[in-house]
Design a protein around this motif. Structure first.
Motif, PDB file in Angstrom:
ATOM      1  N   SER A  22      92.139  29.528 -31.259  1.00  0.00           N
ATOM      2  CA  SER A  22      92.865  30.693 -30.929  1.00  0.00           C
ATOM      3  C   SER A  22      93.449  31.020 -32.303  1.00  0.00           C
ATOM      4  O   SER A  22      93.727  32.252 -32.572  1.00  0.00           O
ATOM      5  CB  SER A  22      93.946  30.414 -29.792  1.00  0.00           C
ATOM      6  OG  SER A  22      94.776  29.403 -30.217  1.00  0.00           O
ATOM      7  N   GLY A  23      93.968  30.156 -32.991  1.00  0.00           N
ATOM      8  CA  GLY A  23      94.663  30.584 -34.368  1.00  0.00           C
ATOM      9  C   GLY A  23      93.507  31.188 -35.421  1.00  0.00           C
ATOM     10  O   GLY A  23      93.784  32.107 -36.210  1.00  0.00           O
ATOM     11  N   THR A  24      92.355  30.596 -35.422  1.00  0.00           N
ATOM     12  CA  THR A  24      91.276  31.294 -36.259  1.00  0.00           C
ATOM     13  C   THR A  24      91.046  32.728 -35.755  1.00  0.00           C
ATOM     14  O   THR A  24      90.857  33.656 -36.540  1.00  0.00           O
ATOM     15  CB  THR A  24      90.012  30.501 -36.082  1.00  0.00           C
ATOM     16  OG1 THR A  24      90.355  29.075 -36.477  1.00  0.00           O
ATOM     17  CG2 THR A  24      88.841  30.965 -37.026  1.00  0.00           C
ATOM     18  N   VAL A  25      90.922  32.968 -34.246  1.00  0.00           N
ATOM     19  CA  VAL A  25      90.648  34.388 -33.884  1.00  0.00           C
ATOM     20  C   VAL A  25      91.889  35.197 -34.246  1.00  0.00           C
ATOM     21  O   VAL A  25      91.676  36.322 -34.594  1.00  0.00           O
ATOM     22  CB  VAL A  25      90.443  34.324 -32.543  1.00  0.00           C
ATOM     23  CG1 VAL A  25      90.372  35.623 -31.763  1.00  0.00           C
ATOM     24  CG2 VAL A  25      89.245  33.428 -32.001  1.00  0.00           C
ATOM     25  N   ASP A  26      93.051  34.729 -34.142  1.00  0.00           N
ATOM     26  CA  ASP A  26      94.235  35.725 -34.447  1.00  0.00           C
ATOM     27  C   ASP A  26      93.964  35.908 -35.975  1.00  0.00           C
ATOM     28  O   ASP A  26      94.297  36.925 -36.282  1.00  0.00           O
ATOM     29  CB  ASP A  26      95.532  34.717 -34.151  1.00  0.00           C
ATOM     30  CG  ASP A  26      95.588  34.699 -32.743  1.00  0.00           C
ATOM     31  OD1 ASP A  26      95.318  35.563 -31.844  1.00  0.00           O
ATOM     32  OD2 ASP A  26      96.588  33.914 -32.439  1.00  0.00           O
ATOM     33  N   SER A  27      93.643  35.000 -36.744  1.00  0.00           N
ATOM     34  CA  SER A  27      93.645  35.371 -38.257  1.00  0.00           C
ATOM     35  C   SER A  27      92.686  36.097 -38.499  1.00  0.00           C
ATOM     36  O   SER A  27      92.711  37.066 -39.579  1.00  0.00           O
ATOM     37  CB  SER A  27      93.416  33.684 -38.974  1.00  0.00           C
ATOM     38  OG  SER A  27      93.170  34.151 -40.360  1.00  0.00           O
ATOM     39  N   LEU A  28      91.612  36.247 -37.844  1.00  0.00           N
ATOM     40  CA  LEU A  28      90.537  37.101 -38.242  1.00  0.00           C
ATOM     41  C   LEU A  28      90.715  38.477 -37.601  1.00  0.00           C
ATOM     42  O   LEU A  28      90.506  39.559 -38.323  1.00  0.00           O
ATOM     43  CB  LEU A  28      88.982  36.882 -37.367  1.00  0.00           C
ATOM     44  CG  LEU A  28      88.399  35.361 -37.961  1.00  0.00           C
ATOM     45  CD1 LEU A  28      87.438  35.017 -37.130  1.00  0.00           C
ATOM     46  CD2 LEU A  28      87.792  35.722 -39.386  1.00  0.00           C
ATOM     47  N   LYS A  29      91.527  38.736 -36.410  1.00  0.00           N
ATOM     48  CA  LYS A  29      91.909  39.789 -36.051  1.00  0.00           C
ATOM     49  C   LYS A  29      92.895  40.534 -37.291  1.00  0.00           C
ATOM     50  O   LYS A  29      92.935  41.751 -37.249  1.00  0.00           O
ATOM     51  CB  LYS A  29      92.630  39.619 -34.486  1.00  0.00           C
ATOM     52  CG  LYS A  29      91.528  39.588 -33.658  1.00  0.00           C
ATOM     53  CD  LYS A  29      92.234  39.360 -32.405  1.00  0.00           C
ATOM     54  CE  LYS A  29      91.263  39.130 -31.141  1.00  0.00           C
ATOM     55  NZ  LYS A  29      91.852  39.145 -29.918  1.00  0.00           N
ATOM     56  N   LYS A  30      93.950  39.607 -37.479  1.00  0.00           N
ATOM     57  CA  LYS A  30      94.885  40.227 -38.607  1.00  0.00           C
ATOM     58  C   LYS A  30      94.352  40.632 -39.819  1.00  0.00           C
ATOM     59  O   LYS A  30      94.751  41.772 -40.371  1.00  0.00           O
ATOM     60  CB  LYS A  30      95.748  38.826 -38.754  1.00  0.00           C
ATOM     61  CG  LYS A  30      96.838  39.361 -39.868  1.00  0.00           C
ATOM     62  CD  LYS A  30      97.771  38.042 -40.412  1.00  0.00           C
ATOM     63  CE  LYS A  30      98.926  38.506 -41.420  1.00  0.00           C
ATOM     64  NZ  LYS A  30      99.127  37.383 -41.862  1.00  0.00           N
ATOM     65  N   SER A  31      93.307  39.794 -40.296  1.00  0.00           N
ATOM     66  CA  SER A  31      92.428  40.411 -41.605  1.00  0.00           C
ATOM     67  C   SER A  31      91.847  41.750 -41.240  1.00  0.00           C
ATOM     68  O   SER A  31      92.011  42.551 -42.156  1.00  0.00           O
ATOM     69  CB  SER A  31      91.548  39.454 -41.690  1.00  0.00           C
ATOM     70  OG  SER A  31      90.645  39.618 -42.840  1.00  0.00           O
ATOM     71  N   GLU A  32      91.192  41.843 -40.126  1.00  0.00           N
ATOM     72  CA  GLU A  32      90.675  43.169 -39.868  1.00  0.00           C
ATOM     73  C   GLU A  32      91.633  44.169 -39.728  1.00  0.00           C
ATOM     74  O   GLU A  32      91.261  45.316 -40.414  1.00  0.00           O
ATOM     75  CB  GLU A  32      89.909  43.157 -38.355  1.00  0.00           C
ATOM     76  CG  GLU A  32      89.055  44.073 -37.930  1.00  0.00           C
ATOM     77  CD  GLU A  32      88.357  43.963 -36.793  1.00  0.00           C
ATOM     78  OE1 GLU A  32      87.600  45.131 -36.417  1.00  0.00           O
ATOM     79  OE2 GLU A  32      88.421  43.125 -36.019  1.00  0.00           O
ATOM     80  N   ILE A  44      91.741  47.626 -42.286  1.00  0.00           N
ATOM     81  CA  ILE A  44      91.686  48.885 -41.785  1.00  0.00           C
ATOM     82  C   ILE A  44      93.034  49.537 -42.114  1.00  0.00           C
ATOM     83  O   ILE A  44      92.898  50.828 -42.575  1.00  0.00           O
ATOM     84  CB  ILE A  44      91.765  49.109 -40.097  1.00  0.00           C
ATOM     85  CG1 ILE A  44      90.279  48.483 -39.821  1.00  0.00           C
ATOM     86  CG2 ILE A  44      92.081  50.330 -39.646  1.00  0.00           C
ATOM     87  CD1 ILE A  44      90.361  48.168 -38.222  1.00  0.00           C
ATOM     88  N   ALA A  45      94.383  48.918 -42.350  1.00  0.00           N
ATOM     89  CA  ALA A  45      95.373  49.676 -42.756  1.00  0.00           C
ATOM     90  C   ALA A  45      95.212  49.840 -44.195  1.00  0.00           C
ATOM     91  O   ALA A  45      95.697  50.787 -44.851  1.00  0.00           O
ATOM     92  CB  ALA A  45      96.667  48.694 -42.476  1.00  0.00           C
ATOM     93  N   GLY A  46      94.540  49.089 -44.877  1.00  0.00           N
ATOM     94  CA  GLY A  46      94.186  49.248 -46.447  1.00  0.00           C
ATOM     95  C   GLY A  46      93.370  50.543 -46.531  1.00  0.00           C
ATOM     96  O   GLY A  46      93.521  51.156 -47.559  1.00  0.00           O
ATOM     97  N   VAL A  47      92.558  50.728 -45.794  1.00  0.00           N
ATOM     98  CA  VAL A  47      91.508  51.844 -45.808  1.00  0.00           C
ATOM     99  C   VAL A  47      92.350  53.124 -45.576  1.00  0.00           C
ATOM    100  O   VAL A  47      91.914  54.102 -46.249  1.00  0.00           O
ATOM    101  CB  VAL A  47      90.218  51.674 -44.798  1.00  0.00           C
ATOM    102  CG1 VAL A  47      89.497  52.945 -44.807  1.00  0.00           C
ATOM    103  CG2 VAL A  47      89.420  50.564 -45.229  1.00  0.00           C
ATOM    104  N   GLU A  48      93.413  52.976 -44.719  1.00  0.00           N
ATOM    105  CA  GLU A  48      93.954  54.225 -44.532  1.00  0.00           C
ATOM    106  C   GLU A  48      95.125  54.314 -45.622  1.00  0.00           C
ATOM    107  O   GLU A  48      95.970  55.339 -45.222  1.00  0.00           O
ATOM    108  CB  GLU A  48      94.751  53.955 -43.077  1.00  0.00           C
ATOM    109  CG  GLU A  48      93.601  54.100 -41.743  1.00  0.00           C
ATOM    110  CD  GLU A  48      94.193  53.615 -40.477  1.00  0.00           C
ATOM    111  OE1 GLU A  48      95.448  53.153 -40.470  1.00  0.00           O
ATOM    112  OE2 GLU A  48      93.647  53.718 -39.677  1.00  0.00           O
ATOM    113  N   ILE A  53      95.563  43.051 -48.692  1.00  0.00           N
ATOM    114  CA  ILE A  53      94.295  43.063 -47.888  1.00  0.00           C
ATOM    115  C   ILE A  53      93.377  41.790 -48.674  1.00  0.00           C
ATOM    116  O   ILE A  53      92.947  41.174 -47.510  1.00  0.00           O
ATOM    117  CB  ILE A  53      93.398  44.419 -48.571  1.00  0.00           C
ATOM    118  CG1 ILE A  53      94.182  45.314 -47.868  1.00  0.00           C
ATOM    119  CG2 ILE A  53      92.088  44.237 -48.063  1.00  0.00           C
ATOM    120  CD1 ILE A  53      93.623  46.796 -48.423  1.00  0.00           C
ATOM    121  N   VAL A  54      93.429  41.489 -49.728  1.00  0.00           N
ATOM    122  CA  VAL A  54      92.846  40.207 -50.301  1.00  0.00           C
ATOM    123  C   VAL A  54      93.178  38.810 -49.832  1.00  0.00           C
ATOM    124  O   VAL A  54      92.655  38.066 -49.470  1.00  0.00           O
ATOM    125  CB  VAL A  54      92.777  40.345 -51.843  1.00  0.00           C
ATOM    126  CG1 VAL A  54      92.312  38.964 -52.445  1.00  0.00           C
ATOM    127  CG2 VAL A  54      92.092  41.634 -52.227  1.00  0.00           C
TER     128      VAL A  54
END
Length: 107
Positions: free
Chosen positions: A48-58, A62-66, A74-75
């Motif tokens: 669950s921590g890994t999934v949360d990390s991947l969601k946060k990164s995504e 997206i916020a960086g693109v905006e 982002i990096v």
């Protein structure tokens, strides 16, 4: 502190001391909680921590693109997600290898 801490600290520097104490600290600080938790619970929390990390990164990407966050954020988020993903893949590979080894045992 671990017996190798002075040697590692002298060889590698303050980074080794930090790494060794961070490995040893959870065993001492939460010994009762770690003993009470099962291996399956630990894997569930890691997943669950890994999934949360991947969601946060995504979300950060997206916020960086905006244009809402800096490139450094982002990096950092993407690198953390990459480390978590590599760890999850390594755990999966070890679990598959262990299962294959058990299945080869003679009964």
């Amino acid at each position: 502190m671990l017996p190798l801490a002075p040697i590692a600290a002298a060889a590698i520097g303050p980074l080794a001391e930090t790494a060794l104490t961070s490995v040893a600290a959870p065993r001492v600080a939460a010994g009762a909680q770690i003993a009470a938790a099962s291996f399956g619970d630990m894997l569930q929390q890691f997943a669950s921590g890994t999934v949360d990390s991947l969601k946060k990164s995504e979300a950060t990407a997206i916020a960086g693109v905006e244009g809402k966050t800096s490139t450094q954020n982002i990096v950092s988020a993407v690198m953390q997600a990459e480390r978590d993903l590599h760890t999850a893949i390594a755990l999966r590979d070890k679990a598959v290898a262990a299962y294959q080894e058990i299945s080869r045992m003679a009964i």
